[in-house]
Design a protein around this motif. Structure first.
Motif, PDB file in Angstrom:
ATOM      1  N   PRO A 132     -22.476   8.479   1.284  1.00 20.28           N
ATOM      2  CA  PRO A 132     -21.290   7.658   1.107  1.00 20.28           C
ATOM      3  C   PRO A 132     -21.307   7.090  -0.375  1.00 20.28           C
ATOM      4  N   GLY A 133     -20.481   7.184  -1.024  1.00 18.66           N
ATOM      5  CA  GLY A 133     -20.722   6.653  -2.444  1.00 18.66           C
ATOM      6  C   GLY A 133     -20.394   5.212  -2.650  1.00 18.66           C
ATOM      7  N   PHE A 134     -19.777   4.532  -1.876  1.00 20.01           N
ATOM      8  CA  PHE A 134     -19.786   3.110  -2.093  1.00 20.01           C
ATOM      9  C   PHE A 134     -20.749   2.210  -1.208  1.00 20.01           C
ATOM     10  N   LEU A 135     -21.431   2.889  -0.404  1.00 20.03           N
ATOM     11  CA  LEU A 135     -22.294   2.146   0.656  1.00 20.03           C
ATOM     12  C   LEU A 135     -23.810   1.694  -0.196  1.00 20.03           C
ATOM     13  N   GLY A 136     -23.794   0.315  -0.543  1.00 17.14           N
ATOM     14  CA  GLY A 136     -24.779  -0.070  -1.263  1.00 17.14           C
ATOM     15  C   GLY A 136     -24.474   0.003  -2.801  1.00 17.14           C
TER      16      GLY A 136
ATOM     17  N   TYR B 133     -23.383  -1.741  -5.909  1.00 14.84           N
ATOM     18  CA  TYR B 133     -23.225  -2.915  -6.514  1.00 14.84           C
ATOM     19  C   TYR B 133     -23.450  -3.881  -5.247  1.00 14.84           C
ATOM     20  N   ASP B 134     -24.153  -3.330  -4.261  1.00 11.25           N
ATOM     21  CA  ASP B 134     -24.289  -4.144  -3.077  1.00 11.25           C
ATOM     22  C   ASP B 134     -22.821  -4.263  -1.900  1.00 11.25           C
ATOM     23  N   PHE B 135     -22.188  -3.360  -2.268  1.00  7.29           N
ATOM     24  CA  PHE B 135     -20.971  -3.370  -1.231  1.00  7.29           C
ATOM     25  C   PHE B 135     -21.548  -2.522   0.236  1.00  7.29           C
ATOM     26  N   PRO B 136     -20.874  -3.486   1.218  1.00  3.24           N
ATOM     27  CA  PRO B 136     -21.666  -3.334   2.742  1.00  3.24           C
ATOM     28  C   PRO B 136     -21.060  -2.104   3.477  1.00  3.24           C
ATOM     29  N   ASN B 137     -20.173  -1.383   3.060  1.00  7.60           N
ATOM     30  CA  ASN B 137     -19.647  -0.398   3.890  1.00  7.60           C
ATOM     31  C   ASN B 137     -19.110   0.851   2.986  1.00  7.60           C
ATOM     32  N   THR B 138     -18.904   2.070   3.837  1.00  7.73           N
ATOM     33  CA  THR B 138     -18.367   3.263   3.577  1.00  7.73           C
ATOM     34  C   THR B 138     -17.084   3.234   2.573  1.00  7.73           C
ATOM     35  N   LEU B 139     -16.161   2.600   3.168  1.00 10.90           N
ATOM     36  CA  LEU B 139     -14.854   2.714   2.510  1.00 10.90           C
ATOM     37  C   LEU B 139     -14.444   1.098   2.058  1.00 10.90           C
TER      38      LEU B 139
ATOM     39  N   GLY C 135       5.339  -7.699  -6.204  1.00  5.96           N
ATOM     40  CA  GLY C 135       5.506  -9.012  -7.085  1.00  5.96           C
ATOM     41  C   GLY C 135       5.090  -9.334  -8.495  1.00  5.96           C
ATOM     42  N   THR C 136       4.119 -10.191  -8.544  1.00  5.67           N
ATOM     43  CA  THR C 136       3.524 -10.503  -9.718  1.00  5.67           C
ATOM     44  C   THR C 136       2.283  -9.594  -9.886  1.00  5.67           C
ATOM     45  N   GLN C 137       1.968  -9.293 -11.161  1.00 10.35           N
ATOM     46  CA  GLN C 137       0.703  -8.529 -11.416  1.00 10.35           C
ATOM     47  C   GLN C 137      -0.311  -9.387 -11.308  1.00 10.35           C
ATOM     48  N   ARG C 138      -0.550 -10.636 -10.995  1.00 17.72           N
ATOM     49  CA  ARG C 138      -1.415 -11.413 -11.249  1.00 17.72           C
ATOM     50  C   ARG C 138      -2.225 -11.340  -9.753  1.00 17.72           C
ATOM     51  N   ILE C 139      -3.493 -11.787  -9.615  1.00 19.15           N
ATOM     52  CA  ILE C 139      -4.499 -11.393  -8.514  1.00 19.15           C
ATOM     53  C   ILE C 139      -5.461 -12.589  -8.437  1.00 19.15           C
ATOM     54  N   LYS C 140      -6.129 -12.532  -7.333  1.00 17.58           N
ATOM     55  CA  LYS C 140      -7.376 -13.203  -7.139  1.00 17.58           C
ATOM     56  C   LYS C 140      -8.360 -12.942  -6.593  1.00 17.58           C
ATOM     57  N   GLN C 141      -9.505 -13.338  -6.833  1.00 13.71           N
ATOM     58  CA  GLN C 141     -10.702 -12.828  -6.073  1.00 13.71           C
ATOM     59  C   GLN C 141     -11.147 -13.711  -5.105  1.00 13.71           C
ATOM     60  N   HIS C 142     -11.517 -13.136  -3.956  1.00 17.73           N
ATOM     61  CA  HIS C 142     -11.953 -14.188  -2.931  1.00 17.73           C
ATOM     62  C   HIS C 142     -13.363 -14.425  -2.818  1.00 17.73           C
ATOM     63  N   ARG C 143     -13.992 -15.347  -1.954  1.00 12.76           N
ATOM     64  CA  ARG C 143     -15.134 -15.955  -2.081  1.00 12.76           C
ATOM     65  C   ARG C 143     -16.178 -15.055  -1.563  1.00 12.76           C
ATOM     66  N   ASP C 144     -15.861 -13.936  -0.918  1.00  8.92           N
ATOM     67  CA  ASP C 144     -16.869 -12.751  -0.690  1.00  8.92           C
ATOM     68  C   ASP C 144     -17.210 -12.144  -1.712  1.00  8.92           C
TER      69      ASP C 144
END
Length: 272
Positions: free
Chosen positions: A55-59, A61-67, A207-216
């Motif tokens: 799995p390319g995503f698992l681990g 940048y410390d991402f916890p899952n496959t998808l 809608g808007t192009q604007r986004i926000k990142q969550h605390r996780d």
């Protein structure tokens, strides 16, 4: 620095890309109201490993899952969990696989059961914009040509084009040069040369192009809470023209969809 691939390396990358394509096809079979994104994540991890890949995503940048599983107003990088999908949801699924030292990486946004007409249009236009962008990935064009084409197509329909998240080069690393924004100006940015491989991936908001990142530290949502869609292909520059390494054909086979949208980007017909 852009890393040019040989024909042999491009074929290895095609193998990795098609493992991702087949994985998304397996996941597509299981998407329905009541299933959790963690259940889908398990299906994907097991399938990728069964293909002799990792799995390319698992681990990464410390991402916890496959998808990366991003429903509704989540744009990208959603973390799988035990919340069941419900009728009318959409779910963006981004998947990566590493085999023979090269990555495959692409994404598709699925409808869960029946979805409303406005959201269905968002998915349609976003997927169409992917191919609008791919057509501009040709010899002597530039990064800005791809971004401009995607931006113009999506903004003409009143949608917001995310600025902070972009496509990228692909190879022995998941993220290589050049960055591939979904906005830009014609004739600007790095020039495309034979042997480049990129992941083109419009991330488009209702809608808007604007986004926000969550605390996780991972989950990205639209600022106004409206839906977002995400489609991605791996594309090589071969004989001066864009050639798809990935495919949505396995998804379409699982969902009973007929499509010839990829034919112009293939030298040979894909054999499933």
């Amino acid at each position: 620095m852009i890393k040019i691939k040989t024909r042999e390396e491009i074929e290895l990358m095609r193998e990795s890309a098609l493992i991702v394509s087949k994985t998304l096809g397996e996941v597509a079979k299981a998407i329905k109201p009541g299933v959790t994104t963690l259940q889908l994540d398990k299906i994907a991890e097991e399938y990728i490993r069964d293909q002799g890949a990792v799995p390319g995503f698992l681990g990464l940048y410390d991402f916890p899952n496959t998808l990366c599983m991003s429903p509704n107003s989540q744009v990208v990088h959603g973390i799988p969990n035990n919340d069941p999908l419900v009728e009318g949801d959409i779910i963006s699924i981004d998947c990566g696989a590493l085999k023979n030292g090269f990555y495959g990486d692409h994404a598709y946004t699925f409808a869960v059961g029946e979805i409303d007409v406005e959201t269905e249009k968002l998915l349609k236009i976003t997927k169409e914009s992917l191919y609008v962008g791919i057509r501009e990935f040709k010899l002597n064009n530039r990064v800005g040509d791809v971004g401009y084409a995607i931006q113009k197509y999506c903004e003409a329909h009143g949608y917001g084009v995310v600025r902070e998240l972009v496509g990228h080069g692909l190879g022995k690393k998941m993220h290589e040069d050049p960055e591939m924004p979904n906005y830009g100006r014609r004739g600007r940015g790095k020039k495309f040369v034979e042997g480049m491989v990129v992941a083109i991936e419009p991330m488009i908001n209702m809608g808007t192009q604007r986004i926000k990142q969550h605390r996780d530290g991972w989950t990205i949502t639209t600022l106004d809470g409206k839906p977002s869609a995400h489609f991605e292909h791996d594309v090589a520059l071969v004989d001066g023209k864009p050639e798809l390494l990935s495919t949505f054909a396995y998804i379409y086979e699982a969902l009973g969809i007929k499509s010839n949208e990829e034919e112009e980007f293939r030298k040979e017909a894909l054999v499933l």
